[in-house]
Design a protein around this motif. Sequence first.
Motif, mmCIF file in Angstrom:
data_model
loop_
_atom_site.group_PDB
_atom_site.id
_atom_site.type_symbol
_atom_site.label_atom_id
_atom_site.label_comp_id
_atom_site.label_asym_id
_atom_site.label_seq_id
_atom_site.Cartn_x
_atom_site.Cartn_y
_atom_site.Cartn_z
ATOM 1 N N GLU A 27 -20.694 0.365 16.647
ATOM 2 C CA GLU A 27 -22.072 0.552 16.185
ATOM 3 C C GLU A 27 -23.069 0.419 17.330
ATOM 4 O OE1 GLU A 27 -19.808 -1.459 14.866
ATOM 5 O OE2 GLU A 27 -19.423 -0.317 13.039
ATOM 6 N N ASP A 28 -24.207 1.118 17.193
ATOM 7 C CA ASP A 28 -25.333 0.909 18.110
ATOM 8 C C ASP A 28 -25.932 -0.460 17.834
ATOM 9 O OD1 ASP A 28 -25.151 3.339 19.291
ATOM 10 O OD2 ASP A 28 -26.567 4.302 17.907
ATOM 11 N N LEU A 29 -26.379 -1.100 18.888
ATOM 12 C CA LEU A 29 -26.967 -2.430 18.734
ATOM 13 C C LEU A 29 -28.344 -2.379 18.060
ATOM 14 C CD1 LEU A 29 -25.654 -5.039 19.459
ATOM 15 C CD2 LEU A 29 -26.831 -5.014 21.670
ATOM 16 N N THR A 30 -29.089 -1.297 18.321
ATOM 17 C CA THR A 30 -30.477 -1.243 17.840
ATOM 18 C C THR A 30 -30.594 -1.424 16.325
ATOM 19 O OG1 THR A 30 -30.886 0.186 19.696
ATOM 20 C CG2 THR A 30 -32.645 0.059 18.058
ATOM 21 N N PRO A 31 -29.874 -0.633 15.510
ATOM 22 C CA PRO A 31 -30.016 -0.851 14.060
ATOM 23 C C PRO A 31 -29.497 -2.216 13.612
ATOM 24 C CG PRO A 31 -28.327 0.817 14.487
ATOM 25 C CD PRO A 31 -29.016 0.546 15.791
ATOM 26 N N LEU A 32 -28.474 -2.729 14.292
ATOM 27 C CA LEU A 32 -27.970 -4.053 13.903
ATOM 28 C C LEU A 32 -29.060 -5.096 14.097
ATOM 29 C CD1 LEU A 32 -24.352 -4.108 15.417
ATOM 30 C CD2 LEU A 32 -25.106 -3.303 13.171
ATOM 31 N N LYS A 33 -29.738 -4.985 15.229
ATOM 32 C CA LYS A 33 -30.812 -5.922 15.547
ATOM 33 C C LYS A 33 -31.984 -5.764 14.573
ATOM 34 C CE LYS A 33 -33.339 -7.368 19.680
ATOM 35 N NZ LYS A 33 -33.491 -7.192 21.127
ATOM 36 N N GLU A 34 -32.330 -4.511 14.294
ATOM 37 C CA GLU A 34 -33.437 -4.264 13.356
ATOM 38 C C GLU A 34 -33.153 -4.836 11.982
ATOM 39 O OE1 GLU A 34 -34.980 -0.067 15.193
ATOM 40 O OE2 GLU A 34 -34.185 -0.058 13.146
ATOM 41 N N LEU A 35 -31.898 -4.746 11.561
ATOM 42 C CA LEU A 35 -31.547 -5.161 10.199
ATOM 43 C C LEU A 35 -31.049 -6.603 10.142
ATOM 44 C CD1 LEU A 35 -29.676 -1.868 9.256
ATOM 45 C CD2 LEU A 35 -31.897 -2.601 8.353
ATOM 46 N N GLY A 36 -30.865 -7.228 11.299
ATOM 47 C CA GLY A 36 -30.379 -8.614 11.322
ATOM 48 C C GLY A 36 -28.901 -8.737 10.984
#
Length: 377
Positions: free
Chosen positions: A308-317
């Motif tokens: 997975e890309d880190l960006t959406p993981l970070k955005e969604l927690g």
Amino acid sequence: MSIQVAPKINSQAQTDFLPLLGTDYVEFYVGNAKQAAHFYMTAFGFQALAYAGPETGMKEKASFVVRQNKLTIVLTTPILTNNEVADHVYKHGDGIKTIALVVNDATSAWEETTKRGAKSFKLPTTLEDNNGTVVTSGIHIYGDTVHVFVERKNYHGIFMPGFRKWENEYFKPKDTGLLYVDHCVGNVGWNQMNPWVKFYENVMGFKNILSFDDNDISTEYSALMSKVMSNGNGYVKFPINEPAEGKKKSQVEEYLEFYQGEGVQHVAMATNDIVKTVTELRNRGIEFLRVPSSYYDDLLERVGSIDEDLTPLKELGILVDRDDEGYLLQVFTKPVEDRPTLFFEIIQRKGAKSFGKGNFKALFEAIEREQAERGNL
Ligand code: FE2
């Protein structure tokens, strides 16, 4: 009917005295089943399935059944006072009464567990309608919670005799990708974890597959202990938590205080695309616990490379953890009722069979921030 796809963890299925084929349904006792059903459909993407109430001959209570893939939720409310549903809601608020398990023989399940010491909740009972028969039986577990064994191999109706099809004319909410129950966690009182571990071992033939002590699960302020119980084929997993001594009140103690006793803390629902599922749930108003953004700074160093890309993981927690067999992604909702009791986990497993030990600290600190806001830390 819900038969989960999970790897076998041992090959003792033939000698298993309580073969379980998965989670059949989870039943909540709630203050208003009609409105709760709307919430689970609108926010979580479940579909209307079945209804029972005065119109179907059930005078004291009403039940709405909603389903998404292999997840079935029954929402039951008292219509009259002075019955066990009303008492349960008065004492506990909205919460889980029943974790129902699919079996091939509900009579044998009841006999095998009660002869090993389980307290009977419901004698084996055959329900019948034009679509065939369902046999159910039940036993008590921690608090006021029960397991119901459901034998539906001779039934072809939509849910169970006594229920009629329920169609919601207003809308058909879109699925959010939730697939099946991954595990259900119970919170029990001080020094009660090991007795319940023994119960699942001796009475239900489960094995203790993982243990966490207060060194694994502690923050500066609070601690808890947990043991994960699994049935023989690995389809059914029940972690059990108890509080441990800390400087301040642990989340398990807060739960026990507000639930007025032991009960189900969270249900983990599996998805194959956690980014898509959580984006959808957030858009529909589900609130999730957040960890500080620093959690992501060295995430890939901790867990190695992920798809997975880190960006959406970070955005969604969304949190990530790795074990010997792979990794998992997980995120936790805030409690879904006014009392700080029951919440949900959304989990995507990519090989990992564990429960996110590497995230415990960050997660419990996030819970403590919420506890502090409520004045309960
Ligand atoms: Fe969990």
